[in-house]
Design a protein around this motif. Structure first.
Motif, PDB file in Angstrom:
ATOM      1  N   HIS A  53       0.852  -1.209   0.000  1.00 36.14           N
ATOM      2  CA  HIS A  53       0.000   0.000   0.000  1.00 36.14           C
ATOM      3  C   HIS A  53       0.881   1.249   0.000  1.00 36.14           C
ATOM      4  O   HIS A  53       2.111   1.144   0.068  1.00 36.14           O
ATOM      5  CB  HIS A  53      -0.930   0.017   1.216  1.00 36.14           C
ATOM      6  CG  HIS A  53      -2.280   0.581   0.927  1.00 36.14           C
ATOM      7  ND1 HIS A  53      -2.538   1.940   0.855  1.00 36.14           N
ATOM      8  CD2 HIS A  53      -3.468  -0.028   0.664  1.00 36.14           C
ATOM      9  CE1 HIS A  53      -3.820   2.127   0.574  1.00 36.14           C
ATOM     10  NE2 HIS A  53      -4.403   0.950   0.439  1.00 36.14           N
ATOM     11  N   ALA A  54       0.228   2.411  -0.100  1.00 35.70           N
ATOM     12  CA  ALA A  54       0.973   3.684  -0.085  1.00 35.70           C
ATOM     13  C   ALA A  54       0.443   4.659   0.945  1.00 35.70           C
ATOM     14  O   ALA A  54       1.030   5.713   1.162  1.00 35.70           O
ATOM     15  CB  ALA A  54       0.941   4.330  -1.470  1.00 35.70           C
ATOM     16  N   SER A  55      -0.670   4.328   1.593  1.00 35.22           N
ATOM     17  CA  SER A  55      -1.202   5.171   2.664  1.00 35.22           C
ATOM     18  C   SER A  55      -0.505   4.810   3.969  1.00 35.22           C
ATOM     19  O   SER A  55      -0.513   3.647   4.386  1.00 35.22           O
ATOM     20  CB  SER A  55      -2.714   4.949   2.802  1.00 35.22           C
ATOM     21  OG  SER A  55      -3.171   5.370   4.067  1.00 35.22           O
ATOM     22  N   PHE A 112      -7.514   4.921  -0.798  1.00 34.45           N
ATOM     23  CA  PHE A 112      -7.414   4.283  -2.108  1.00 34.45           C
ATOM     24  C   PHE A 112      -6.951   5.287  -3.167  1.00 34.45           C
ATOM     25  O   PHE A 112      -6.126   4.955  -4.025  1.00 34.45           O
ATOM     26  CB  PHE A 112      -8.750   3.666  -2.504  1.00 34.45           C
ATOM     27  CG  PHE A 112      -8.709   2.960  -3.832  1.00 34.45           C
ATOM     28  CD1 PHE A 112      -7.948   1.821  -4.002  1.00 34.45           C
ATOM     29  CD2 PHE A 112      -9.421   3.444  -4.924  1.00 34.45           C
ATOM     30  CE1 PHE A 112      -7.873   1.163  -5.234  1.00 34.45           C
ATOM     31  CE2 PHE A 112      -9.372   2.810  -6.150  1.00 34.45           C
ATOM     32  CZ  PHE A 112      -8.593   1.666  -6.304  1.00 34.45           C
ATOM     33  N   LYS A 113      -7.465   6.495  -3.114  1.00 33.34           N
ATOM     34  CA  LYS A 113      -7.019   7.529  -4.063  1.00 33.34           C
ATOM     35  C   LYS A 113      -5.530   7.802  -3.911  1.00 33.34           C
ATOM     36  O   LYS A 113      -4.798   7.976  -4.907  1.00 33.34           O
ATOM     37  CB  LYS A 113      -7.808   8.818  -3.859  1.00 33.34           C
ATOM     38  CG  LYS A 113      -7.448   9.931  -4.865  1.00 33.34           C
ATOM     39  CD  LYS A 113      -8.253  11.190  -4.617  1.00 33.34           C
ATOM     40  CE  LYS A 113      -7.959  12.237  -5.681  1.00 33.34           C
ATOM     41  NZ  LYS A 113      -6.521  12.589  -5.736  1.00 33.34           N
ATOM     42  N   GLU A 114      -5.072   7.851  -2.659  1.00 35.63           N
ATOM     43  CA  GLU A 114      -3.641   8.055  -2.414  1.00 35.63           C
ATOM     44  C   GLU A 114      -2.822   6.929  -3.042  1.00 35.63           C
ATOM     45  O   GLU A 114      -1.748   7.162  -3.610  1.00 35.63           O
ATOM     46  CB  GLU A 114      -3.384   8.136  -0.906  1.00 35.63           C
ATOM     47  CG  GLU A 114      -1.940   8.452  -0.541  1.00 35.63           C
ATOM     48  CD  GLU A 114      -1.738   8.621   0.958  1.00 35.63           C
ATOM     49  OE1 GLU A 114      -0.594   8.916   1.354  1.00 35.63           O
ATOM     50  OE2 GLU A 114      -2.714   8.461   1.725  1.00 35.63           O
ATOM     51  N   LEU A 115      -3.339   5.712  -2.942  1.00 38.62           N
ATOM     52  CA  LEU A 115      -2.669   4.552  -3.535  1.00 38.62           C
ATOM     53  C   LEU A 115      -2.630   4.674  -5.061  1.00 38.62           C
ATOM     54  O   LEU A 115      -1.575   4.465  -5.682  1.00 38.62           O
ATOM     55  CB  LEU A 115      -3.392   3.273  -3.118  1.00 38.62           C
ATOM     56  CG  LEU A 115      -2.907   1.967  -3.748  1.00 38.62           C
ATOM     57  CD1 LEU A 115      -1.446   1.700  -3.406  1.00 38.62           C
ATOM     58  CD2 LEU A 115      -3.793   0.795  -3.291  1.00 38.62           C
ATOM     59  N   VAL A 116      -3.758   5.007  -5.673  1.00 35.33           N
ATOM     60  CA  VAL A 116      -3.820   5.148  -7.127  1.00 35.33           C
ATOM     61  C   VAL A 116      -2.849   6.230  -7.603  1.00 35.33           C
ATOM     62  O   VAL A 116      -2.105   6.037  -8.582  1.00 35.33           O
ATOM     63  CB  VAL A 116      -5.262   5.467  -7.585  1.00 35.33           C
ATOM     64  CG1 VAL A 116      -5.283   5.831  -9.071  1.00 35.33           C
ATOM     65  CG2 VAL A 116      -6.180   4.286  -7.310  1.00 35.33           C
ATOM     66  N   ASP A 117      -2.844   7.358  -6.930  1.00 28.56           N
ATOM     67  CA  ASP A 117      -1.946   8.449  -7.300  1.00 28.56           C
ATOM     68  C   ASP A 117      -0.482   8.022  -7.188  1.00 28.56           C
ATOM     69  O   ASP A 117       0.358   8.392  -8.020  1.00 28.56           O
ATOM     70  CB  ASP A 117      -2.197   9.676  -6.424  1.00 28.56           C
ATOM     71  CG  ASP A 117      -3.542  10.332  -6.701  1.00 28.56           C
ATOM     72  OD1 ASP A 117      -4.124  10.053  -7.779  1.00 28.56           O
ATOM     73  OD2 ASP A 117      -4.017  11.110  -5.849  1.00 28.56           O
ATOM     74  N   PHE A 118      -0.183   7.235  -6.175  1.00 26.33           N
ATOM     75  CA  PHE A 118       1.180   6.751  -5.968  1.00 26.33           C
ATOM     76  C   PHE A 118       1.604   5.825  -7.106  1.00 26.33           C
ATOM     77  O   PHE A 118       2.728   5.931  -7.629  1.00 26.33           O
ATOM     78  CB  PHE A 118       1.264   6.017  -4.625  1.00 26.33           C
ATOM     79  CG  PHE A 118       2.640   5.539  -4.272  1.00 26.33           C
ATOM     80  CD1 PHE A 118       3.581   6.398  -3.740  1.00 26.33           C
ATOM     81  CD2 PHE A 118       2.990   4.213  -4.456  1.00 26.33           C
ATOM     82  CE1 PHE A 118       4.851   5.966  -3.406  1.00 26.33           C
ATOM     83  CE2 PHE A 118       4.260   3.760  -4.121  1.00 26.33           C
ATOM     84  CZ  PHE A 118       5.189   4.636  -3.600  1.00 26.33           C
TER      85      PHE A 118
END
Length: 428
Positions: free
Chosen positions: A252-254, A302-308
């Motif tokens: 994950h990225a969050s 989830f948006k943070e993950l997609v952006d990452f």
């Protein structure tokens, strides 16, 4: 006596199955058959890491029991992770009642005293070499430490001996596997083999393996990002046999989700590790794994993950929906995500990655890659694998040749066309 071996799950399970295979045929006189319905005995190595793997194992057992009830087979021997899980929870006692023998894998191997043996005479040019088992990380979604135990490193002398046997039998590519390969050797004390240059034990080991005649490619699979240090990066950069390829699951990225997962890295740290890898080895292929739908993951996470993912542009990316396992710490976490949302997020992330792959594959057109011939699929069409494609998990490069190409030999392939995930090329 006719015996059928069935292996489910990951590459690490494949290695275990090979040990069982070798142990069994050494101890018994038997003929090997590929069809369970033609066997007297079926040995099934199970997986139970996530729900889908668990369900596959359960369905296989039910299928084998149905064959036994029809007198089509005589004995069923079930080993592996599903058995280990049942030894803890007892939830599959009813399923196993018609199975003749159920053993966790370590008990089976111990009973045959074949811990350090491997099947070497029928392996192909590309082999898996498991250097350790178990894990000390205890990520909150994972049940591996409960099924496989804590980190257990195989002795370096035994690993090198095994690698030499594989090279002698024709292996040219070694895929290094284990649940946490970069922590290899942390549990081995007072071993003079590792007393060199203050580098990680796994680096010393892989440098030694690279000196074995016949081994041309060494591929690193499943490397936790927080264990990647300068000695690992320098190994990939400076050792020509260690491929510029690394399987580095970040999940994950969050930061909120990473902390809840009990991961040991933050988003910033992950970005820093990726930058160091790409700065040192510009052509490195980075594969990662993402877990969506973890308890507490909201739309912002989830948006943070997609952006990452859009920013980093991983070369390879696998996506899994969170599987709620009773043995995991996250089983009772609040904020469980519904299945429909999980699947939506998985699908969306895969679509994002598909566009990234298309972009990266177009950049490969015109480039020439040293590749291993993996097999023939039609009269004049073959599959070749450059360094950026791992056996069994990555995409394909199709090559046309009127001349016979032998599997396991190396050729130079110029990429001429991109078809989404797969590529086409010609021999140079």
């Amino acid at each position: 006596m006719k015996v059928c071996f069935i292996s489910l799950g990951c590459d690490k399970n494949t290695v275990d199955s090979e040990k069982v295979f070798k142990s069994f045929i050494d101890k018994t006189k038997c003929d090997i058959v590929l069809n369970a319905e033609k066997a007297d005995i079926v040995i099934l190595n199970t997986c139970s890491f996530i729900r889908d793997a668990k369900n596959e194992s359960i369905e296989y057992i039910k299928y084998l029991v149905s064959l036994k009830n029809k007198n089509l087979i005589k004995k069923i021997l079930v080993i592996g992770c599903l058995v280990a899980e049942n030894n803890i929870t007892g939830q599959y006692n009813e399923l196993f009642k018609d199975v003749d023998v159920c053993l966790s894998l370590d008990k089976y191997l111990d009973s045959l005293n074949e811990i350090n043996d491997r099947m070497t005479d029928i392996l192909s040019f590309s082999s898996f070499l498991k250097i350790c088992d178990g894990c000390n990380k205890f990520c909150s979604y994972c049940i591996i430490p409960y099924l496989r135990g804590r980190l257990k490193s195989n002795l370096p002398q035994n690993i090198i001996s095994e690698a030499k046997k594989l090279a002698k039998s024709g292996t040219k590519e070694l895929n290094i596997v284990g649940q946490d390969i970069l922590s290899y050797g942390d549990d081995i004390k007072d071993n003079s083999f590792f007393d060199t240059n203050n580098e990680k034990p796994v680096v010393t080991l892989l440098n030694a393996i690279s000196k074995i005649d016949g081994i041309e490619w060494i591929r690193l699979l499943y490397c936790y990002p927080e264990v990647i240090d300068e000695s690992v990066i320098n190994l990939i950069k400076s050792n020509s046999k260690v491929l510029p390829y690394i399987d580095m699951p970040i999940q994950h990225a969050s930061d909120k989700i990473l902390k809840s997962m009990n991961r040991k890295t933050t988003k910033v740290q992950i970005k820093d590790i990726i930058k160091k890898l790409r700065d040192a080895v510009p052509n490195i292929c980075i594969r990662t794994t993402i877990l969506v739908g973890f308890p507490g993951e909201n739309e912002d996470d989830f948006k943070e993950l997609v952006d990452f993912i859009k920013e980093i542009k991983f070369d390879k990316l696998g996506v899994f929906a969170y599987s709620r396992e009773k043995l995991s710490k996250s089983y009772n976490f609040e904020g469980q995500v519904d299945e429909k949302t999980k699947e939506y997020r998985k699908s969306k992330l895969l679509k994002v990655q598909e566009e990234i792959v298309k972009e990266k594959n177009k950049e490969k057109i015109g480039n020439v890659y040293y590749s291993i011939v993996e097999g023939k699929i039609s009269k004049d069409k073959y599959i070749a694998r450059p360094y950026f494609n791992a056996r069994g998990i990555d995409d394909k490069v199709y090559v046309k040749s009127k001349e016979l190409l032998i599997s396991g030999t190396f050729i130079n392939v110029e990429i001429t066309k991109s078809n989404g995930y797969d590529l086409e090329g010609v021999i140079i």
